[in-house]
Every structure is written in structure tokens, then in C-alpha cells.
Design a protein around this motif. Structure first.
Motif, PDB file in Angstrom:
ATOM      1  N   GLY A   2       0.807  -1.216   0.000  1.00  0.00           N
ATOM      2  CA  GLY A   2       0.000   0.000   0.000  1.00  0.00           C
ATOM      3  C   GLY A   2       0.838   1.263   0.000  1.00  0.00           C
ATOM      4  N   ALA A   3       0.142   2.404  -0.125  1.00  0.00           N
ATOM      5  CA  ALA A   3       0.828   3.697  -0.101  1.00  0.00           C
ATOM      6  C   ALA A   3       1.539   3.904   1.224  1.00  0.00           C
ATOM      7  N   VAL A   4       0.958   3.407   2.306  1.00  0.00           N
ATOM      8  CA  VAL A   4       1.604   3.397   3.629  1.00  0.00           C
ATOM      9  C   VAL A   4       1.791   1.922   3.992  1.00  0.00           C
ATOM     10  N   PRO A   5       2.957   1.338   3.714  1.00  0.00           N
ATOM     11  CA  PRO A   5       3.152  -0.092   3.994  1.00  0.00           C
ATOM     12  C   PRO A   5       2.902  -0.407   5.458  1.00  0.00           C
ATOM     13  N   ALA A   6       2.223  -1.522   5.684  1.00  0.00           N
ATOM     14  CA  ALA A   6       1.852  -1.912   7.039  1.00  0.00           C
ATOM     15  C   ALA A   6       2.269  -3.347   7.308  1.00  0.00           C
ATOM     16  N   GLN A   7       2.334  -3.673   8.579  1.00  0.00           N
ATOM     17  CA  GLN A   7       2.652  -5.027   9.018  1.00  0.00           C
ATOM     18  C   GLN A   7       1.490  -5.580   9.823  1.00  0.00           C
ATOM     19  N   ILE A   8       1.350  -6.903   9.814  1.00  0.00           N
ATOM     20  CA  ILE A   8       0.356  -7.555  10.653  1.00  0.00           C
ATOM     21  C   ILE A   8       1.071  -8.422  11.682  1.00  0.00           C
ATOM     22  N   ARG A   9       0.608  -8.338  12.909  1.00  0.00           N
ATOM     23  CA  ARG A   9       1.105  -9.200  13.985  1.00  0.00           C
ATOM     24  C   ARG A   9      -0.066 -10.014  14.502  1.00  0.00           C
ATOM     25  N   ARG A  10       0.183 -11.257  14.834  1.00  0.00           N
ATOM     26  CA  ARG A  10      -0.889 -12.174  15.183  1.00  0.00           C
ATOM     27  C   ARG A  10      -0.597 -12.882  16.501  1.00  0.00           C
ATOM     28  N   ASP A  11      -1.664 -13.159  17.246  1.00  0.00           N
ATOM     29  CA  ASP A  11      -1.671 -14.047  18.408  1.00  0.00           C
ATOM     30  C   ASP A  11      -0.491 -13.828  19.354  1.00  0.00           C
ATOM     31  N   ASP A  12       0.538 -14.690  19.298  1.00  0.00           N
ATOM     32  CA  ASP A  12       1.644 -14.570  20.250  1.00  0.00           C
ATOM     33  C   ASP A  12       2.325 -13.213  20.155  1.00  0.00           C
ATOM     34  N   ASP A  13       2.470 -12.696  18.931  1.00  0.00           N
ATOM     35  CA  ASP A  13       3.094 -11.378  18.767  1.00  0.00           C
ATOM     36  C   ASP A  13       2.230 -10.278  19.373  1.00  0.00           C
ATOM     37  N   VAL A  14       0.914 -10.439  19.271  1.00  0.00           N
ATOM     38  CA  VAL A  14       0.013  -9.467  19.887  1.00  0.00           C
ATOM     39  C   VAL A  14       0.127  -9.536  21.409  1.00  0.00           C
ATOM     40  N   GLN A  15       0.223 -10.734  21.941  1.00  0.00           N
ATOM     41  CA  GLN A  15       0.389 -10.887  23.385  1.00  0.00           C
ATOM     42  C   GLN A  15       1.673 -10.217  23.864  1.00  0.00           C
ATOM     43  N   ARG A  16       2.734 -10.359  23.099  1.00  0.00           N
ATOM     44  CA  ARG A  16       3.986  -9.698  23.472  1.00  0.00           C
ATOM     45  C   ARG A  16       3.841  -8.180  23.379  1.00  0.00           C
ATOM     46  N   PHE A  17       3.148  -7.710  22.341  1.00  0.00           N
ATOM     47  CA  PHE A  17       2.913  -6.273  22.188  1.00  0.00           C
ATOM     48  C   PHE A  17       2.153  -5.717  23.390  1.00  0.00           C
ATOM     49  N   ALA A  18       1.172  -6.478  23.874  1.00  0.00           N
ATOM     50  CA  ALA A  18       0.310  -6.004  24.959  1.00  0.00           C
ATOM     51  C   ALA A  18       0.787  -6.430  26.343  1.00  0.00           C
ATOM     52  N   ALA A  19       1.945  -7.058  26.425  1.00  0.00           N
ATOM     53  CA  ALA A  19       2.422  -7.595  27.709  1.00  0.00           C
ATOM     54  C   ALA A  19       2.475  -6.495  28.772  1.00  0.00           C
ATOM     55  N   GLY A  20       1.866  -6.777  29.919  1.00  0.00           N
ATOM     56  CA  GLY A  20       1.877  -5.828  31.017  1.00  0.00           C
ATOM     57  C   GLY A  20       0.786  -4.789  30.963  1.00  0.00           C
ATOM     58  N   ALA A  21       0.061  -4.711  29.846  1.00  0.00           N
ATOM     59  CA  ALA A  21      -1.008  -3.719  29.729  1.00  0.00           C
ATOM     60  C   ALA A  21      -2.239  -4.173  30.503  1.00  0.00           C
ATOM     61  N   LYS A  22      -2.892  -3.246  31.143  1.00  0.00           N
ATOM     62  CA  LYS A  22      -4.064  -3.555  31.965  1.00  0.00           C
ATOM     63  C   LYS A  22      -5.316  -3.573  31.106  1.00  0.00           C
ATOM     64  N   VAL A  23      -6.134  -4.604  31.287  1.00  0.00           N
ATOM     65  CA  VAL A  23      -7.404  -4.693  30.578  1.00  0.00           C
ATOM     66  C   VAL A  23      -8.298  -3.527  30.989  1.00  0.00           C
ATOM     67  N   LEU A  24      -8.989  -2.930  30.010  1.00  0.00           N
ATOM     68  CA  LEU A  24      -9.885  -1.809  30.268  1.00  0.00           C
ATOM     69  C   LEU A  24     -11.210  -2.314  30.822  1.00  0.00           C
ATOM     70  N   CYS A  25     -11.704  -1.684  31.874  1.00  0.00           N
ATOM     71  CA  CYS A  25     -12.930  -2.127  32.550  1.00  0.00           C
ATOM     72  C   CYS A  25     -13.901  -0.960  32.741  1.00  0.00           C
ATOM     73  N   ASP A  26     -15.174  -1.296  32.818  1.00  0.00           N
ATOM     74  CA  ASP A  26     -16.199  -0.275  33.056  1.00  0.00           C
ATOM     75  C   ASP A  26     -15.970   0.489  34.345  1.00  0.00           C
ATOM     76  N   SER A  27     -15.398  -0.157  35.325  1.00  0.00           N
ATOM     77  CA  SER A  27     -15.209   0.481  36.627  1.00  0.00           C
ATOM     78  C   SER A  27     -14.326   1.725  36.559  1.00  0.00           C
ATOM     79  N   GLU A  28     -13.578   1.876  35.450  1.00  0.00           N
ATOM     80  CA  GLU A  28     -12.679   3.023  35.311  1.00  0.00           C
ATOM     81  C   GLU A  28     -13.374   4.276  34.801  1.00  0.00           C
ATOM     82  N   ILE A  29     -14.583   4.143  34.273  1.00  0.00           N
ATOM     83  CA  ILE A  29     -15.152   5.251  33.511  1.00  0.00           C
ATOM     84  C   ILE A  29     -16.558   5.589  33.989  1.00  0.00           C
TER      85      ILE A  29
END
Length: 290
Positions: A250-277
Motif C-alpha cells: 500500500g501507499a503506507v506499507p503496514a505489518q500484521i502481527r498475530r496471536d503470540d506477537d500481539v500478546q507480546r505487544f500487549a504484555a503488562g497492559a491492563k485490561v480496560l474495565c467499566d469500573s474506570e469510567i
């Protein structure tokens, strides 16, 4: 197929600033494309539409979503698509052009904007495309289990997605409404620290068996503000070689990450919950017929 003539800039469109329920929108002529128009909402670019070519997607994140769809389904498939966030209905026009047997509902919180979009642009008529005026979470929560094949969340208030549309509780509603094998895909806008994208990836990954993220390399490396497309499904996502090639080409080349790679990307991130908002009161949904 309808014989209704295609709208033209000379007969239908009204360039300039218009009052809408949530502020103002501005319709701006694309100086590079004879049938191209940009829709800005409260001063922020929201949608680009080309009246002569519904498959032309000017915003890169929309092209990424389209590539994900094209890798998943055939043109003969009759998809049931829910768009949370309307704008100019650019993605809905694309789906109609490429998956013509599909049935779509677009949820748009701004009733006046929905009326203007119906007036200005060559949108499919019901039952192919219905525009439902209402708050996205209220509408999603009201839908029957297993009734959609694809849910696209592309909702922004200025430059942020409302927090109520990012939580694990909201994501569970999306999962419930999807049919087996369905796909939930979101457009996440984020800054260079990627905090929002990581939390959204963790949240979606906590609900769906498989996840994928698509973005350009600079965005994934935290070098700029931009868009990250995050998708969830209970069947594997984005595992075709053709999808990877299409994204890179594409005009802006992109990459796709899947499953295990997504887990590594999100490692340590807190799940968003209704209680926060906090939760504002939602208005009752209605239909803009067409």
C-alpha cells in the motif's frame, strides 16, 4: 439495482460548514480527485469519499480493514455487517461494492449528520444499508446473539474513542453479537507511547481466542501518532500470505502481527474495565430510513 442517478457535486452536495447535533461538520472538495470529498467533524478529518469509486479508500486504516475483509471472505459471501460510527459511510459503501449481497447497519450518534450523509452521498438503500441513530454501546447491547459476521468500531469524539466503547464489558457484547467465526475490528488512534493500543489489544485478546494488529512499522515502534487496527475472532486471523503482501504494497506499507506477537505487544497492559469510567445517559436509538 436502483436506477436512481448518482449524486453530483453540482446537484446535491453542499460544500461548507453545517450545523449538526454534536457541533459542526464541513464538507470540503478534494482538489486532487474530481469526485472526491472530505468530511470534517468539529474541525477533525473524519471521512473521505469518492462518488465515482466506492472502492477508493483514502485513509490507510480503512484500506487495512478492507484487506483483512478481502482475505477472510469471498465476493459471493452475504455478510451481516455492523458499523459502529458512521461518518460519511465510506466503509459501508466499500462493503456494498465488494460484497454486494451483504446487509449492513451503520450506527451514528448524530442524527443530523446521518440525514446530511443520506442527502449528499450515493448510499445503498434499505435493506442493504440502514443508518440507525443512537449511541454505539446502547445499540450493540440491544442486539441479538450471533447476528453479525463483522463488527467495525470506528467511533471518535474529537480524536479519541469514547472510553465506554473500549472496555472488556463492551467487547463481550461484541463477542456475543458475532456469529461463530465472526470478526470484531477496531480503529484505535494512539500516541507514540502506544498505551491505548496496548490496553485495547490486551482487552480484545482477553475476550477472543485469536487477535491481530495492523499498523505501519513507524507506529508500532512508537515513532509517531497514528492508527492501529486491532481485530479479534474465535478463529485464526490474518494467516494468508496474500494479506501480508497487500498490506506491504500500500501507499503506507503496514505489518500484521498475530496471536503470540500481539500478546507480546500487549504484555503488562491492563485490561480496560467499566469500573474506570463514568457512563453518560444514552439517548434512544432511531432509524434514518433510506
Amino acid at each position: 439495482m436502483s436506477s436512481r442517478p448518482r449524486p453530483t457535486a453540482d446537484t446535491v452536495l453542499s460544500p461548507g460548514i453545517h450545523d449538526i447535533d454534536t457541533g459542526t461538520c464541513e464538507l470540503v472538495k478534494d482538489r486532487y480527485r474530481p469526485d472526491g470529498w472530505l468530511l470534517e467533524i468539529n474541525g477533525v478529518p473524519s471521512s473521505h469519499i469518492d462518488l465515482s469509486d466506492p472502492t477508493l479508500l483514502e485513509f490507510e486504516y480503512m484500506r487495512w480493514i478492507a484487506h483483512l475483509m478481502d482475505a477472510r471472505w469471498t465476493r459471493a459471501d452475504r455478510l451481516r455487517v455492523l458499523h459502529l460510527g458512521g461518518g460519511a459511510c465510506t466503509m459501508a459503501r466499500y462493503v456494498h461494492a465488494c460484497f454486494p449481497s451483504s446487509r449492513q447497519v451503520v450506527v451514528e450518534i448524530d442524527g443530523r449528520l446521518a440525514e446530511l450523509v443520506r442527502e449528499w452521498f450515493d448510499l445503498p438503500r434499505a435493506p442493504l444499508l440502514r443508518i440507525r441513530v443512537g449511541e454505539a454501546r446502547a445499540v450493540l447491547s440491544s442486539l441479538t446473539d450471533g447476528t453479525r459476521d463483522l463488527i467495525v468500531r470506528d467511533v471518535f469524539a474529537i480524536n479519541r474513542t469514547p472510553a465506554a466503547l473500549t472496555t472488556v464489558e463492551f467487547t463481550r457484547h461484541a463477542h456475543r453479537v458475532l456469529a461463530p467465526g465472526g470478526v470484531y475490528v477496531v480503529n484505535c488512534g494512539d500516541t507514540r507511547d502506544l498505551t491505548t493500543a496496548k490496553r485495547e489489544a490486551a482487552t480484545i485478546g482477553g475476550v477472543f481466542a485469536h487477535t491481530a494488529i495492523i499498523a505501519d512499522p513507524a507506529m508500532l515502534k512508537g515513532r509517531r501518532y497514528g492508527n492501529v487496527v486491532i481485530a479479534g475472532s474465535d478463529v485464526p486471523l490474518g494467516d494468508s500470505a496474500s494479506l501480508a503482501r497487500d498490506l506491504l504494497g500500500g501507499a503506507v506499507p503496514a505489518q500484521i502481527r498475530r496471536d503470540d506477537d500481539v500478546q507480546r505487544f500487549a504484555a503488562g497492559a491492563k485490561v480496560l474495565c467499566d469500573s474506570e469510567i463514568p457512563f453518560p445517559r444514552a439517548s434512544a436509538p432511531s432509524l434514518v430510513t433510506g
